[in-house]
Motif scaffolding. Structure first.
Motif, PDB file in Angstrom:
ATOM      1  N   ILE A  21     -11.351  12.546  17.883  1.00  0.00           N
ATOM      2  CA  ILE A  21     -10.956  12.056  16.575  1.00  0.00           C
ATOM      3  C   ILE A  21      -9.449  11.856  16.502  1.00  0.00           C
ATOM      4  CG2 ILE A  21     -10.667  14.334  15.524  1.00  0.00           C
ATOM      5  CD1 ILE A  21     -11.876  13.116  12.954  1.00  0.00           C
ATOM      6  N   GLN A  22      -8.695  12.574  17.347  1.00  0.00           N
ATOM      7  CA  GLN A  22      -7.243  12.417  17.349  1.00  0.00           C
ATOM      8  C   GLN A  22      -6.843  11.023  17.822  1.00  0.00           C
ATOM      9  OE1 GLN A  22      -5.147  14.405  16.016  1.00  0.00           O
ATOM     10  NE2 GLN A  22      -6.572  16.079  15.613  1.00  0.00           N
ATOM     11  N   VAL A  23      -7.557  10.492  18.814  1.00  0.00           N
ATOM     12  CA  VAL A  23      -7.283   9.133  19.289  1.00  0.00           C
ATOM     13  C   VAL A  23      -7.640   8.122  18.199  1.00  0.00           C
ATOM     14  CG1 VAL A  23      -7.893   7.356  20.982  1.00  0.00           C
ATOM     15  CG2 VAL A  23      -7.586   9.729  21.715  1.00  0.00           C
ATOM     16  N   ALA A  24      -8.784   8.325  17.559  1.00  0.00           N
ATOM     17  CA  ALA A  24      -9.186   7.442  16.467  1.00  0.00           C
ATOM     18  C   ALA A  24      -8.165   7.493  15.338  1.00  0.00           C
ATOM     19  CB  ALA A  24     -10.570   7.843  15.947  1.00  0.00           C
ATOM     20  N   ASN A  25      -7.647   8.683  15.059  1.00  0.00           N
ATOM     21  CA  ASN A  25      -6.663   8.843  13.994  1.00  0.00           C
ATOM     22  C   ASN A  25      -5.359   8.139  14.351  1.00  0.00           C
ATOM     23  OD1 ASN A  25      -6.059   9.972  11.393  1.00  0.00           O
ATOM     24  ND2 ASN A  25      -4.693  11.401  12.424  1.00  0.00           N
ATOM     25  N   ALA A  26      -4.954   8.242  15.621  1.00  0.00           N
ATOM     26  CA  ALA A  26      -3.728   7.567  16.069  1.00  0.00           C
ATOM     27  C   ALA A  26      -3.869   6.051  15.957  1.00  0.00           C
ATOM     28  CB  ALA A  26      -3.416   7.960  17.507  1.00  0.00           C
ATOM     29  N   MET A  27      -5.025   5.525  16.354  1.00  0.00           N
ATOM     30  CA  MET A  27      -5.274   4.085  16.243  1.00  0.00           C
ATOM     31  C   MET A  27      -5.325   3.665  14.780  1.00  0.00           C
ATOM     32  SD  MET A  27      -8.086   3.489  19.264  1.00  0.00           S
ATOM     33  CE  MET A  27      -8.130   1.719  18.985  1.00  0.00           C
ATOM     34  N   LYS A  28      -5.911   4.525  13.953  1.00  0.00           N
ATOM     35  CA  LYS A  28      -5.945   4.260  12.510  1.00  0.00           C
ATOM     36  C   LYS A  28      -4.542   4.085  11.951  1.00  0.00           C
ATOM     37  CE  LYS A  28      -5.632   7.651   9.911  1.00  0.00           C
ATOM     38  NZ  LYS A  28      -4.527   8.448   9.312  1.00  0.00           N
ATOM     39  N   ASN A  29      -3.617   4.952  12.370  1.00  0.00           N
ATOM     40  CA  ASN A  29      -2.242   4.866  11.866  1.00  0.00           C
ATOM     41  C   ASN A  29      -1.604   3.519  12.199  1.00  0.00           C
ATOM     42  OD1 ASN A  29      -2.207   7.400  10.673  1.00  0.00           O
ATOM     43  ND2 ASN A  29      -1.398   8.425  12.482  1.00  0.00           N
ATOM     44  N   VAL A  30      -1.866   3.018  13.393  1.00  0.00           N
ATOM     45  CA  VAL A  30      -1.288   1.737  13.808  1.00  0.00           C
ATOM     46  C   VAL A  30      -1.906   0.581  13.019  1.00  0.00           C
ATOM     47  CG1 VAL A  30      -1.013   0.122  15.733  1.00  0.00           C
ATOM     48  CG2 VAL A  30      -0.742   2.581  16.115  1.00  0.00           C
ATOM     49  N   LEU A  31      -3.226   0.597  12.864  1.00  0.00           N
ATOM     50  CA  LEU A  31      -3.898  -0.483  12.149  1.00  0.00           C
ATOM     51  C   LEU A  31      -3.535  -0.498  10.666  1.00  0.00           C
ATOM     52  CD1 LEU A  31      -7.425  -0.306  13.836  1.00  0.00           C
ATOM     53  CD2 LEU A  31      -5.599  -1.954  14.282  1.00  0.00           C
ATOM     54  N   VAL A  32      -3.417   0.679  10.055  1.00  0.00           N
ATOM     55  CA  VAL A  32      -3.000   0.767   8.655  1.00  0.00           C
ATOM     56  C   VAL A  32      -1.573   0.249   8.501  1.00  0.00           C
ATOM     57  CG1 VAL A  32      -2.405   2.372   6.789  1.00  0.00           C
ATOM     58  CG2 VAL A  32      -4.585   2.603   7.986  1.00  0.00           C
ATOM     59  N   LEU A  33      -0.724   0.590   9.453  1.00  0.00           N
ATOM     60  CA  LEU A  33       0.656   0.078   9.438  1.00  0.00           C
ATOM     61  C   LEU A  33       0.667  -1.440   9.458  1.00  0.00           C
ATOM     62  CD1 LEU A  33       3.737   0.265   9.695  1.00  0.00           C
ATOM     63  CD2 LEU A  33       3.430   0.617  12.170  1.00  0.00           C
ATOM     64  N   ALA A  34      -0.171  -2.041  10.304  1.00  0.00           N
ATOM     65  CA  ALA A  34      -0.234  -3.508  10.390  1.00  0.00           C
ATOM     66  C   ALA A  34      -0.671  -4.115   9.055  1.00  0.00           C
ATOM     67  CB  ALA A  34      -1.192  -3.927  11.498  1.00  0.00           C
ATOM     68  N   VAL A  35      -1.710  -3.537   8.442  1.00  0.00           N
ATOM     69  CA  VAL A  35      -2.210  -4.051   7.163  1.00  0.00           C
ATOM     70  C   VAL A  35      -1.141  -3.939   6.082  1.00  0.00           C
ATOM     71  CG1 VAL A  35      -3.855  -3.644   5.290  1.00  0.00           C
ATOM     72  CG2 VAL A  35      -4.635  -3.596   7.661  1.00  0.00           C
ATOM     73  N   ASN A  36      -0.490  -2.786   5.994  1.00  0.00           N
ATOM     74  CA  ASN A  36       0.496  -2.579   4.939  1.00  0.00           C
ATOM     75  C   ASN A  36       1.744  -3.431   5.137  1.00  0.00           C
ATOM     76  OD1 ASN A  36      -1.267  -0.801   3.803  1.00  0.00           O
ATOM     77  ND2 ASN A  36      -0.023   1.020   4.077  1.00  0.00           N
ATOM     78  N   MET A  37       2.128  -3.673   6.388  1.00  0.00           N
ATOM     79  CA  MET A  37       3.282  -4.538   6.642  1.00  0.00           C
ATOM     80  C   MET A  37       2.983  -5.980   6.234  1.00  0.00           C
ATOM     81  SD  MET A  37       5.085  -3.254  10.191  1.00  0.00           S
ATOM     82  CE  MET A  37       6.360  -4.497   9.997  1.00  0.00           C
ATOM     83  N   VAL A  38       1.788  -6.439   6.570  1.00  0.00           N
ATOM     84  CA  VAL A  38       1.380  -7.795   6.181  1.00  0.00           C
ATOM     85  C   VAL A  38       1.353  -7.919   4.662  1.00  0.00           C
ATOM     86  CG1 VAL A  38      -0.595  -9.360   6.102  1.00  0.00           C
ATOM     87  CG2 VAL A  38       0.107  -8.356   8.272  1.00  0.00           C
ATOM     88  N   ALA A  39       0.778  -6.921   4.005  1.00  0.00           N
ATOM     89  CA  ALA A  39       0.724  -6.939   2.546  1.00  0.00           C
ATOM     90  C   ALA A  39       2.132  -6.931   1.953  1.00  0.00           C
ATOM     91  CB  ALA A  39      -0.074  -5.740   2.041  1.00  0.00           C
ATOM     92  N   ALA A  40       3.017  -6.104   2.516  1.00  0.00           N
ATOM     93  CA  ALA A  40       4.389  -6.012   2.000  1.00  0.00           C
ATOM     94  C   ALA A  40       5.121  -7.345   2.129  1.00  0.00           C
ATOM     95  CB  ALA A  40       5.153  -4.914   2.745  1.00  0.00           C
ATOM     96  N   ILE A  41       4.950  -8.009   3.262  1.00  0.00           N
ATOM     97  CA  ILE A  41       5.593  -9.314   3.458  1.00  0.00           C
ATOM     98  C   ILE A  41       5.041 -10.325   2.458  1.00  0.00           C
ATOM     99  CG2 ILE A  41       5.833 -11.255   5.064  1.00  0.00           C
ATOM    100  CD1 ILE A  41       5.827  -9.150   7.340  1.00  0.00           C
ATOM    101  N   SER A  42       3.742 -10.274   2.220  1.00  0.00           N
ATOM    102  CA  SER A  42       3.121 -11.172   1.243  1.00  0.00           C
ATOM    103  C   SER A  42       3.700 -10.948  -0.154  1.00  0.00           C
ATOM    104  CB  SER A  42       1.607 -10.958   1.208  1.00  0.00           C
ATOM    105  OG  SER A  42       1.021 -11.217   2.470  1.00  0.00           O
TER     106      SER A  42
END
Length: 261
Positions: free
Chosen positions: A179-200
């Motif tokens: 679950i730690q690997v899944a959590n680490a990947m989650k952090n990266v994917l959430v970062l991508a979504v929030n950065m895209v939203a912020a730029i929008s």
């Protein structure tokens, strides 16, 4: 904004940054606080998402060792997250604000249910003990995984709250192992979504951004992300869930009371 309001937002951002890097759902801390002090719901969602990007960065960096060997998987999933984030941000900015006012309580309920069922989700993920960095080779699972990551991105771009828990669940179903690997990947994917939203938001909703809120949450969530990646995993999950659930209920009551007023 009064001084005590600023302090309240700062500490909410600190807590949100900490729990975002550990379990997700930090928005259920900051969003209720912003609504309670009088920030309009859409402005609160926009400003909160922008501020939490800093915490997403520090949280993802803190879990970087868990990302070793996941590069190929992330490269496959990142476009789906980004496209989902764009779609969600577009919906937030183009649908009437009244739609969000009615949708937000429903989305809060969904997010709270995710928080409540997270322990079962974690136990399910932990039962999968094979290679944590390999996605199933079966084509139908690959398509389903990408589709679900896209939908999680849409949800995150529109509302933000608990998208991390949603992603951990998706990755846990379609990936084997820690679950730690899944959590680490989650952090990266959430970062991508929030950065895209912020730029929008910067490009198309500049007038709805509360920069004071953005600054407070950015600084505090950045610190919280560092704390969460180092010591947050030692905190009792029951304590985290209790605080998140309580604040989510507060937000729900405040928003419903405003709709009924």
């Amino acid at each position: 904004m009064e001084l005590w309001h600023s302090l309240l937002v700062f500490f909410a951002g600190l807590w949100a940054g900490t729990i975002n890097s550990v379990v997700g759902s930090g928005t259920l801390v900051t969003f209720p606080v912003l609504v309670a002090i009088g920030v309009a719901p859409v402005s609160a969602s926009v400003s909160n998402a922008m501020g939490l990007v800093a915490g997403n960065v520090s949280g993802a960096w803190g879990y970087r060792k868990q990302l070793v060997g996941t590069r190929n998987v992330l490269l496959k999933l990142m476009p789906a997250s980004v496209l989902g984030g764009i779609t969600g941000a577009w919906l937030l900015l183009h649908l009437p604000e009244t739609v969000f006012q009615y949708a937000a309580p429903v989305l809060i309920v969904v997010a709270l249910l995710m928080v409540l069922f997270q322990p079962r989700l974690q136990r399910w993920v932990q039962l999968r003990r094979d290679d944590p960095k390999v996605v199933s080779e079966q084509g139908k699972y690959g398509v389903a995984l990408v589709t679900l990551v896209f939908l999680a991105g849409v949800y995150g771009g529109y509302f933000v709250a608990a998208q991390g828990i949603l992603l951990v669940g998706i990755l846990g179903i379609f990936m084997a192992g820690s679950i730690q690997v899944a959590n680490a990947m989650k952090n990266v994917l959430v970062l991508a979504v929030n950065m895209v939203a912020a730029i929008s938001y910067l490009l198309f909703a500049f007038g709805r951004i509360n920069w004071h809120v953005v600054l407070l949450i950015a600084v505090s969530s950045l610190i919280g992300g560092i704390v969460g990646s180092k010591v947050g995993q030692r905190l009792k999950p029951s304590v985290l869930r209790g605080v998140i659930f309580s604040l989510g209920v507060v937000a729900l009551v405040v928003m419903i009371s405003k709709l009924l007023a």
